[in-house]
Design a protein around this motif. Structure first.
Motif, PDB file in Angstrom:
ATOM      1  N   VAL A  43     -23.132  -9.791  27.311  1.00  0.00           N
ATOM      2  CA  VAL A  43     -21.982 -10.642  27.017  1.00  0.00           C
ATOM      3  C   VAL A  43     -22.439 -12.097  26.845  1.00  0.00           C
ATOM      4  CG1 VAL A  43     -19.826 -11.595  27.949  1.00  0.00           C
ATOM      5  CG2 VAL A  43     -20.239  -9.124  28.007  1.00  0.00           C
ATOM      6  N   THR A  44     -23.339 -12.552  27.691  1.00  0.00           N
ATOM      7  CA  THR A  44     -23.869 -13.908  27.543  1.00  0.00           C
ATOM      8  C   THR A  44     -24.551 -14.080  26.187  1.00  0.00           C
ATOM      9  OG1 THR A  44     -24.115 -14.210  29.925  1.00  0.00           O
ATOM     10  CG2 THR A  44     -25.472 -15.614  28.511  1.00  0.00           C
ATOM     11  N   ASN A  45     -25.310 -13.078  25.753  1.00  0.00           N
ATOM     12  CA  ASN A  45     -25.923 -13.146  24.426  1.00  0.00           C
ATOM     13  C   ASN A  45     -24.861 -13.282  23.338  1.00  0.00           C
ATOM     14  OD1 ASN A  45     -28.510 -13.007  25.387  1.00  0.00           O
ATOM     15  ND2 ASN A  45     -28.840 -10.873  24.820  1.00  0.00           N
ATOM     16  N   SER A  46     -23.758 -12.550  23.462  1.00  0.00           N
ATOM     17  CA  SER A  46     -22.678 -12.658  22.485  1.00  0.00           C
ATOM     18  C   SER A  46     -22.081 -14.054  22.470  1.00  0.00           C
ATOM     19  CB  SER A  46     -21.574 -11.637  22.787  1.00  0.00           C
ATOM     20  OG  SER A  46     -21.998 -10.332  22.506  1.00  0.00           O
ATOM     21  N   VAL A  47     -21.883 -14.613  23.659  1.00  0.00           N
ATOM     22  CA  VAL A  47     -21.301 -15.954  23.769  1.00  0.00           C
ATOM     23  C   VAL A  47     -22.230 -17.004  23.147  1.00  0.00           C
ATOM     24  CG1 VAL A  47     -20.666 -17.766  25.425  1.00  0.00           C
ATOM     25  CG2 VAL A  47     -19.899 -15.408  25.795  1.00  0.00           C
ATOM     26  N   VAL A  48     -23.521 -16.863  23.359  1.00  0.00           N
ATOM     27  CA  VAL A  48     -24.476 -17.883  22.926  1.00  0.00           C
ATOM     28  C   VAL A  48     -24.938 -17.686  21.477  1.00  0.00           C
ATOM     29  CG1 VAL A  48     -26.790 -18.826  23.372  1.00  0.00           C
ATOM     30  CG2 VAL A  48     -25.264 -18.300  25.279  1.00  0.00           C
ATOM     31  N   HIS A  49     -25.136 -16.441  21.062  1.00  0.00           N
ATOM     32  CA  HIS A  49     -25.829 -16.189  19.801  1.00  0.00           C
ATOM     33  C   HIS A  49     -24.973 -15.604  18.677  1.00  0.00           C
ATOM     34  CE1 HIS A  49     -29.600 -17.150  21.715  1.00  0.00           C
ATOM     35  NE2 HIS A  49     -29.358 -16.270  22.664  1.00  0.00           N
ATOM     36  N   SER A  50     -23.762 -15.172  18.944  1.00  0.00           N
ATOM     37  CA  SER A  50     -22.985 -14.525  17.882  1.00  0.00           C
ATOM     38  C   SER A  50     -21.936 -15.461  17.301  1.00  0.00           C
ATOM     39  CB  SER A  50     -22.300 -13.262  18.421  1.00  0.00           C
ATOM     40  OG  SER A  50     -21.101 -13.580  19.095  1.00  0.00           O
ATOM     41  N   ASP A  51     -21.320 -15.012  16.238  1.00  0.00           N
ATOM     42  CA  ASP A  51     -20.224 -15.764  15.634  1.00  0.00           C
ATOM     43  C   ASP A  51     -18.950 -15.685  16.479  1.00  0.00           C
ATOM     44  OD1 ASP A  51     -21.906 -16.483  13.585  1.00  0.00           O
ATOM     45  OD2 ASP A  51     -21.183 -14.952  12.191  1.00  0.00           O
TER      46      ASP A  51
END
Length: 126
Positions: A43-51
């Motif tokens: 989830v942190t990766n989604s928050v930081v790296h995704s649109d």
């Protein structure tokens, strides 16, 4: 299926995701710690790296399979596909290394609209 939750693409969502996992699996579940940690990382990766960052939508879904907990984290994708970074001295990029280490299986599916990072954790003690 244990359930799904929609999260916003902001840093507080990692904590909300861990709470959701704890509520769905229960405190005595043998995979709770591993699933909660991996959910937090993805989830942190989604928050930081995704649109999906800056308040976009992230969906977390949990399912029970025979002997496994299956997790999907769906976001709006992004310019770069998730990658494992093996740089021990880099500032980031360790989240998927943790996923690779703790998950029984994991992968990424991406199309023009969404990206799903999924993983499975054994639901029994080994």
């Amino acid at each position: 299926m244990l359930g799904a939750i929609e999260l916003k693409g902001d840093p507080e969502s990692a904590k909300a995701a861990r709470i959701f996992v704890a509520e769905k699996l229960g405190p005595a579940h043998p995979a709770l710690d591993d699933v909660a940690l991996l959910v937090s990382e993805v989830v942190t990766n989604s928050v930081v790296h995704s649109d999906s960052q800056n308040g976009g939508k992230i969906t977390l879904a949990l399912a029970v399979c025979p002997g496994l907990i299956h997790v999907d984290v769906v976001d709006a994708g992004g310019a770069e596909a998730p990658q494992i970074r093996d740089d021990d001295f880099g500032e980031g990029g360790r989240g998927l290394r943790i996923v690779r280490t703790l998950a029984h299986r994991w992968g990424v599916h991406q199309d023009d609209t969404y990206r799903t990072v999924w993983f499975q954790v054994r639901a029994v003690s080994v």
